[in-house]
Write an enzyme that holds these catalytic residues in place. Structure first.
Site, PDB file in Angstrom:
ATOM      1  N   GLY A   4     -21.094 -20.227 -12.117  1.00 18.58           N
ATOM      2  CA  GLY A   4     -20.859 -19.393 -13.303  1.00 18.58           C
ATOM      3  C   GLY A   4     -20.428 -17.992 -12.899  1.00 18.58           C
ATOM      4  O   GLY A   4     -20.848 -16.998 -13.497  1.00 18.58           O
ATOM      5  N   GLY A   7     -18.946 -15.317 -15.530  1.00 16.82           N
ATOM      6  CA  GLY A   7     -19.727 -14.881 -16.695  1.00 16.82           C
ATOM      7  C   GLY A   7     -20.151 -13.425 -16.591  1.00 16.82           C
ATOM      8  O   GLY A   7     -19.809 -12.723 -15.635  1.00 16.82           O
ATOM      9  N   GLN A   8     -20.945 -12.968 -17.580  1.00 13.35           N
ATOM     10  CA  GLN A   8     -21.328 -11.548 -17.640  1.00 13.35           C
ATOM     11  C   GLN A   8     -22.043 -11.106 -16.354  1.00 13.35           C
ATOM     12  O   GLN A   8     -21.655 -10.129 -15.727  1.00 13.35           O
ATOM     13  CB  GLN A   8     -22.250 -11.267 -18.844  1.00 13.35           C
ATOM     14  CG  GLN A   8     -22.532  -9.775 -19.023  1.00 13.35           C
ATOM     15  CD  GLN A   8     -23.839  -9.467 -19.766  1.00 13.35           C
ATOM     16  OE1 GLN A   8     -24.650 -10.342 -20.013  1.00 13.35           O
ATOM     17  NE2 GLN A   8     -24.030  -8.218 -20.130  1.00 13.35           N
ATOM     18  N   ILE A  31     -15.759 -23.111 -13.525  1.00 10.46           N
ATOM     19  CA  ILE A  31     -15.361 -24.361 -14.186  1.00 10.46           C
ATOM     20  C   ILE A  31     -13.930 -24.224 -14.683  1.00 10.46           C
ATOM     21  O   ILE A  31     -13.426 -23.103 -14.856  1.00 10.46           O
ATOM     22  CB  ILE A  31     -16.292 -24.733 -15.377  1.00 10.46           C
ATOM     23  CG1 ILE A  31     -16.451 -23.543 -16.341  1.00 10.46           C
ATOM     24  CG2 ILE A  31     -17.630 -25.251 -14.892  1.00 10.46           C
ATOM     25  CD1 ILE A  31     -17.044 -23.921 -17.686  1.00 10.46           C
ATOM     26  N   TYR A 139     -32.620 -22.203 -26.708  1.00 10.37           N
ATOM     27  CA  TYR A 139     -32.451 -21.338 -25.534  1.00 10.37           C
ATOM     28  C   TYR A 139     -33.813 -21.119 -24.867  1.00 10.37           C
ATOM     29  O   TYR A 139     -33.975 -21.297 -23.659  1.00 10.37           O
ATOM     30  CB  TYR A 139     -31.850 -20.011 -25.988  1.00 10.37           C
ATOM     31  CG  TYR A 139     -31.575 -19.008 -24.890  1.00 10.37           C
ATOM     32  CD1 TYR A 139     -30.587 -19.229 -23.947  1.00 10.37           C
ATOM     33  CD2 TYR A 139     -32.288 -17.808 -24.832  1.00 10.37           C
ATOM     34  CE1 TYR A 139     -30.320 -18.285 -22.961  1.00 10.37           C
ATOM     35  CE2 TYR A 139     -32.013 -16.860 -23.857  1.00 10.37           C
ATOM     36  CZ  TYR A 139     -31.034 -17.105 -22.922  1.00 10.37           C
ATOM     37  OH  TYR A 139     -30.769 -16.167 -21.956  1.00 10.37           O
ATOM     38  N   LYS A 143     -35.306 -22.354 -21.337  1.00 12.77           N
ATOM     39  CA  LYS A 143     -35.750 -21.397 -20.313  1.00 12.77           C
ATOM     40  C   LYS A 143     -37.167 -21.712 -19.827  1.00 12.77           C
ATOM     41  O   LYS A 143     -37.462 -21.590 -18.641  1.00 12.77           O
ATOM     42  CB  LYS A 143     -35.655 -19.954 -20.831  1.00 12.77           C
ATOM     43  CG  LYS A 143     -34.225 -19.431 -20.960  1.00 12.77           C
ATOM     44  CD  LYS A 143     -33.462 -19.506 -19.652  1.00 12.77           C
ATOM     45  CE  LYS A 143     -32.068 -18.933 -19.719  1.00 12.77           C
ATOM     46  NZ  LYS A 143     -31.259 -19.234 -18.524  1.00 12.77           N
TER      47      LYS A 143
HETATM   48  C1  AKB Z   1     -29.595 -13.259 -25.128  1.00 13.17           C
HETATM   49  O1  AKB Z   1     -29.647 -12.323 -25.942  1.00 13.17           O
HETATM   50  O2  AKB Z   1     -29.472 -14.440 -25.439  1.00 13.17           O
HETATM   51  C2  AKB Z   1     -29.715 -12.904 -23.659  1.00 13.17           C
HETATM   52  C3  AKB Z   1     -31.132 -12.914 -23.222  1.00 13.17           C
HETATM   53  C4  AKB Z   1     -32.009 -11.783 -23.520  1.00 13.17           C
HETATM   54  O3  AKB Z   1     -31.561 -13.840 -22.602  1.00 13.17           O
HETATM   55  N1  AKB Z   1     -29.103 -11.648 -23.411  1.00 13.17           N
END
Ligand code: AKB
Length: 315
Positions: A4, A7-8, A31, A139, A143
């Site tokens: 990656g 990415g940022q 990718i 998300y 995580k």
């Molecule tokens: C998001 O806002 O999804 C990310 C994070 C804090 O994991 N920047």
């Protein structure tokens, strides 16, 4: 190798690692459709690495004799909520593929976790290192799973996995795209372009944040840390500052007095933001591997405005 790398975080992490270890020692994994360009492309080797295809990971690791993988492939919180299956496929199936190659080839692995791994029942003020983690976003779920699976590979197979829980990362090179904390990056672009900023997060909503140079330092410093000192591994709380929208606005206004901000709250972003910590306790990172961020809100604002002005206005 950085997975990656366009990415940022990946784009700046790749260049920082090249600066520290030499251009030829750092492989930019990408990718199809997100190939490295410009300095990232010219400065060192690159390899096609799709986390959903284990063959591409194994081929790149073997071809370039990789010893450490920075696995930065993930969808951020808001885009993940709009495509949960893809978020899981990249975040968890992808992580599994990375860890398997790492186990077979003897690589260390850094896979970032996030403040998103916490939920509404987590203590929001001085959030402890070891506490409740019951996120309700995909998300966050991915995580927490990242942390558990990474620890599992360490305890079960001895794979050297390490991670931090990143807060919102503020940078001026590559835009984040699809996160809850993105407003804290976008506000600087609006300010420098002389535009009015429409803030999607409510006044008074605090979140942890960090400027990119500190985020790069966190990832690299942790991977270089003496393993004998690590009591924790996946993942360390790390923070540099905590603010609400009105505070970042006020800090920009000190430099640009005419800058204007109005609110138009995005309900999804606000709900996610309110479920995350206001400010984390990162004592364990400070004690176990000397985490010590350099930037606060005021020094970050000065640097962001200077760098963006040079790039966007002065060309
Ligand atoms: C998001 O806002 O999804 C990310 C994070 C804090 O994991 N920047």
């Amino acid at each position: 190798m950085i997975v990656g790398s366009t990415g940022q975080i990946g784009s700046e992490l790749t260049m920082e690692l090249r600066k520290r270890y030499g251009n030829e020692s750092v492989v930019a994994g990408y990718i199809t459709g997100a190939e490295p360009k410009g300095e990232l492309k010219e400065s060192g080797p690159a390899a096609l690495v799709d986390v959903t295809d284990p063959n591409t990971i194994e081929a790149a690791v073997k071809q370039h004799s990789i010893d450490t993988i920075y696995n930065m492939a993930a969808l951020l919180s808001v885009v993940a909520e709009n495509n949960p299956q893809l978020a899981w496929k990249i975040g968890i199936d992808g992580l599994w593929n990375i860890l398997e190659v790492a186990r077979q080839c003897g690589c260390a692995v850094f896979t970032p976790s996030s403040i998103g791994s916490f939920g509404a029942d987590t203590p929001h003020i001085h959030t402890p290192q070891d506490t409740l983690q019951h996120p309700r976003t995909i998300y966050g779920v991915s995580k927490v799973t990242t942390e558990l699976l990474s620890d599992y590979y360490f305890h079960r197979y001895g794979v050297d996995t390490r991670s931090v829980r990143f807060p919102g990362i503020i940078s001026n090179v590559t835009l984040p795209g699809g996160g809850t904390t993105d407003y804290a990056v976008e506000i600087y672009y609006a300010a420098v372009r002389g535009e009015r900023f429409v803030c999607p997060i409510k006044e008074g909503t605090y979140m942890d944040m960090m400027y990119m140079p500190d985020a790069l330092d966190a990832a690299i410093r942790l991977m270089e840390a003496d393993p004998a000192r690590l009591i924790h591994r996946n993942a360390f709380n790390v923070t540099a500052m905590s603010f609400a929208p009105e505070q970042i606005y006020a800090s920009i206004k000190k430099h640009l007095p005419d800058f204007e901000m109005v609110y138009d709250i995005d309900p999804l972003k606000e709900e996610i933001a309110e479920s995350w910590p206001d400010c984390m306790d990162d004592t364990c990172a400070r004690q176990e591997w000397d985490w010590n961020p350099k930037y606060d809100l005021e020094t970050m604002t000065a640097d962001m405005l200077e760098k963006l002005k040079a790039r966007l206005v002065e060309g």
